[in-house]
Scaffold this motif. Structure first.
Motif, PDB file in Angstrom:
ATOM      1  N   ASP A 311      16.950  -1.049  -7.305  1.00 11.64           N
ATOM      2  CA  ASP A 311      16.987   0.287  -6.688  1.00 11.64           C
ATOM      3  C   ASP A 311      15.718   1.081  -6.944  1.00 11.64           C
ATOM      4  O   ASP A 311      15.427   2.052  -6.237  1.00 11.64           O
ATOM      5  N   ASN A 312      14.956   0.703  -7.973  1.00 11.63           N
ATOM      6  CA  ASN A 312      13.727   1.418  -8.313  1.00 11.63           C
ATOM      7  C   ASN A 312      12.480   0.775  -7.723  1.00 11.63           C
ATOM      8  O   ASN A 312      11.357   1.172  -8.048  1.00 11.63           O
ATOM      9  N   GLY A 313      12.680  -0.239  -6.876  1.00 15.14           N
ATOM     10  CA  GLY A 313      11.532  -0.837  -6.203  1.00 15.14           C
ATOM     11  C   GLY A 313      10.905   0.133  -5.219  1.00 15.14           C
ATOM     12  O   GLY A 313      11.465   1.201  -4.922  1.00 15.14           O
ATOM     13  N   TYR A 314       9.756  -0.224  -4.706  1.00 12.80           N
ATOM     14  CA  TYR A 314       9.003   0.673  -3.824  1.00 12.80           C
ATOM     15  C   TYR A 314       9.351   0.441  -2.353  1.00 12.80           C
ATOM     16  O   TYR A 314       9.811  -0.628  -1.949  1.00 12.80           O
ATOM     17  N   SER A 315       9.054   1.470  -1.564  1.00 13.37           N
ATOM     18  CA  SER A 315       9.242   1.412  -0.116  1.00 13.37           C
ATOM     19  C   SER A 315       7.998   0.815   0.541  1.00 13.37           C
ATOM     20  O   SER A 315       6.938   0.712  -0.097  1.00 13.37           O
ATOM     21  N   PRO A 316       8.088   0.433   1.816  1.00 13.89           N
ATOM     22  CA  PRO A 316       6.897  -0.042   2.517  1.00 13.89           C
ATOM     23  C   PRO A 316       5.740   0.954   2.495  1.00 13.89           C
ATOM     24  O   PRO A 316       4.578   0.553   2.483  1.00 13.89           O
ATOM     25  N   HIS A 317       6.060   2.239   2.464  1.00 15.42           N
ATOM     26  CA  HIS A 317       4.978   3.243   2.450  1.00 15.42           C
ATOM     27  C   HIS A 317       4.161   3.151   1.166  1.00 15.42           C
ATOM     28  O   HIS A 317       2.964   3.449   1.160  1.00 15.42           O
ATOM     29  N   LYS A 318       4.809   2.731   0.075  1.00 12.72           N
ATOM     30  CA  LYS A 318       4.077   2.580  -1.187  1.00 12.72           C
ATOM     31  C   LYS A 318       3.124   1.387  -1.109  1.00 12.72           C
ATOM     32  O   LYS A 318       2.086   1.362  -1.777  1.00 12.72           O
ATOM     33  N   LEU A 319       3.456   0.381  -0.295  1.00  8.97           N
ATOM     34  CA  LEU A 319       2.525  -0.723  -0.085  1.00  8.97           C
ATOM     35  C   LEU A 319       1.345  -0.264   0.767  1.00  8.97           C
ATOM     36  O   LEU A 319       0.241  -0.797   0.658  1.00  8.97           O
ATOM     37  N   ARG A 320       1.570   0.728   1.618  1.00  4.06           N
ATOM     38  CA  ARG A 320       0.475   1.350   2.374  1.00  4.06           C
ATOM     39  C   ARG A 320      -0.490   2.042   1.414  1.00  4.06           C
ATOM     40  O   ARG A 320      -1.712   1.911   1.529  1.00  4.06           O
ATOM     41  N   ALA A 321       0.080   2.738   0.434  1.00  4.33           N
ATOM     42  CA  ALA A 321      -0.744   3.371  -0.599  1.00  4.33           C
ATOM     43  C   ALA A 321      -1.456   2.314  -1.436  1.00  4.33           C
ATOM     44  O   ALA A 321      -2.613   2.501  -1.842  1.00  4.33           O
ATOM     45  N   THR A 322      -0.776   1.213  -1.690  1.00  2.00           N
ATOM     46  CA  THR A 322      -1.375   0.106  -2.452  1.00  2.00           C
ATOM     47  C   THR A 322      -2.594  -0.439  -1.728  1.00  2.00           C
ATOM     48  O   THR A 322      -3.647  -0.675  -2.331  1.00  2.00           O
TER      49      THR A 322
END
Length: 373
Positions: A311-322
């Motif tokens: 549940d604490n994993g990241y969303s696709p948007h966080k991979l955009r930030a990555t």
């Protein structure tokens, strides 16, 4: 009208699935407009021609919610349904009424759902969006001479927190490596998850590599088709916000991951329903993956990289930030990264470069031509 009822007569360069998806949103916009008072009709036309489709939908939802508030929570209108709100009643609305709605009612309200009461709360960012929607409505109605006064100058300001680079959630380079190792070898997956992983490993890998290489938005990735890719030219086509059509170059690792998935794991198009024959990423049910299923996939693999519960994993948007921070870390200019990720404003991209304030000092310090005597 349901998605399956749409028959696309498509003369544009956009794929049918994107045209269908846009028509779903348009139909939803029209349904909302049908609930709103008729004196707003020119405002609907203004939204249609001035902002993106998703923003239009969000603004209309906000206006409808405000009008429902007027009917159920105030004495401003005698109407029992939103459609019957009169022009003269809307003219009686003062800035203080809107301020009370945004600052008091929207901040915390109750919703009855299946016999239970749900407490809904909005923080300042959500309240600012609602304020923006109503500001555009009231300004337009004043310019259109439907309202006698422009009350928007009296709307209370909403303070938004300044974005802090240190607070940006993203994966570090070593965490990306852990995530890709998990999708490659199944490391960190439960026994139940491995059952699905054995059937979708190459698909999942291709999705994660695309996200972390190009910083694609969820919508951009989910809409990809086989026909989006021209491997001979080494490029693929995506459709960005506001309908922008963009060709993206393919690099070797992305091309390899995609070809492995298409050739070794993806069901052959002859075995697919007509609607899903061209879809790039398919579920085990041989249908185009939904946005929700892509979200869950990303959350699962990023949680492994972060060593945290699912549940604490990241969303696709966080991979955009990555992708943004990694590209800048590798030395690409913020303007090149802005162009790749389609940021409207370079200040957004600059946030990902803020951690590099001392990079020049570190480079020079560790790059000596002459040995010390």
């Amino acid at each position: 009208m349901a998605y399956k009822d749409f028959i696309v007569h498509n003369k544009s360069s956009k794929p049918d699935n994107i045209v269908k998806s846009e028509n779903e949103v348009i139909e939803s916009c029209l349904a909302i407009e049908a609930e709103l008072p008729i004196f707003m009709i020119d405002y609907f036309i203004f939204l249609k021609n001035s902002i993106s489709l998703t923003s239009r939908h969000a603004y209309l939802n906000d206006v409808l919610f405000f009008c429902k508030y007027l009917v159920s929570e105030t004495n401003i209108t005698q109407a029992t349904v939103v459609k019957d709100i009169k022009t003269e009643e809307f003219n009686r609305i003062k800035a203080r009424d809107v301020n009370r709605y945004i600052g008091d009612y929207c901040a915390r309200y109750l919703v009855q759902n299946s016999g239970s009461t749900v407490v809904m709360e909005n923080r300042n960012r959500a309240l600012a969006r609602k304020k923006s929607s109503l500001t555009s409505l009231f300004k337009f109605l004043y310019r259109d001479e439907i309202l006698s006064n422009n009350i928007t100058d009296g709307f209370n300001p909403i303070k938004l927190p300044k974005p802090q680079p240190d607070a940006i959630k993203k994966l570090e380079v070593d965490e990306v490596a852990i995530m890709l190792d998990a999708v490659e070898n199944g490391v960190g997956l439960t026994e139940k998850e491995k059952q699905y992983w054995s059937k979708t490993r190459l698909r999942d890998k291709a999705i994660l590599v695309l996200f972390t290489t190009y910083g694609l938005r969820l919508n951009e990735l989910q809409q990809l088709n086989i026909s989006s890719f021209n491997f001979n030219r080494g490029e693929f086509k995506i459709y960005r916000k506001r309908g922008k059509e963009v060709n993206m170059p393919l690099n070797k690792s992305v091309e390899k991951a995609l070809k492995e998935y298409i050739n070794e794991e993806r069901p052959h198009s002859d075995n697919l329903g007509e609607e899903h024959k061209d879809a790039l990423f398919l579920s085990l049910q041989k249908k185009r993956m939904t946005k929700l299923s892509v979200r869950k996939l990303v959350k699962k693999y990023t949680s492994i990289a972060l060593d945290t519960p699912r549940d604490n994993g990241y969303s696709p948007h966080k991979l955009r930030a990555t992708a943004a921070s990694s590209l800048i870390q590798y030395g690409f200019s913020i303007y090149d990264v802005q162009n790749l990720l389609d940021h409207d404003n370079v200040t957004t991209t600059q946030l990902y470069a803020a951690h590099k304030k001392n990079v020049k000092r570190e480079i020079v310090k560790n790059f000596e031509w002459l040995e010390e005597e």
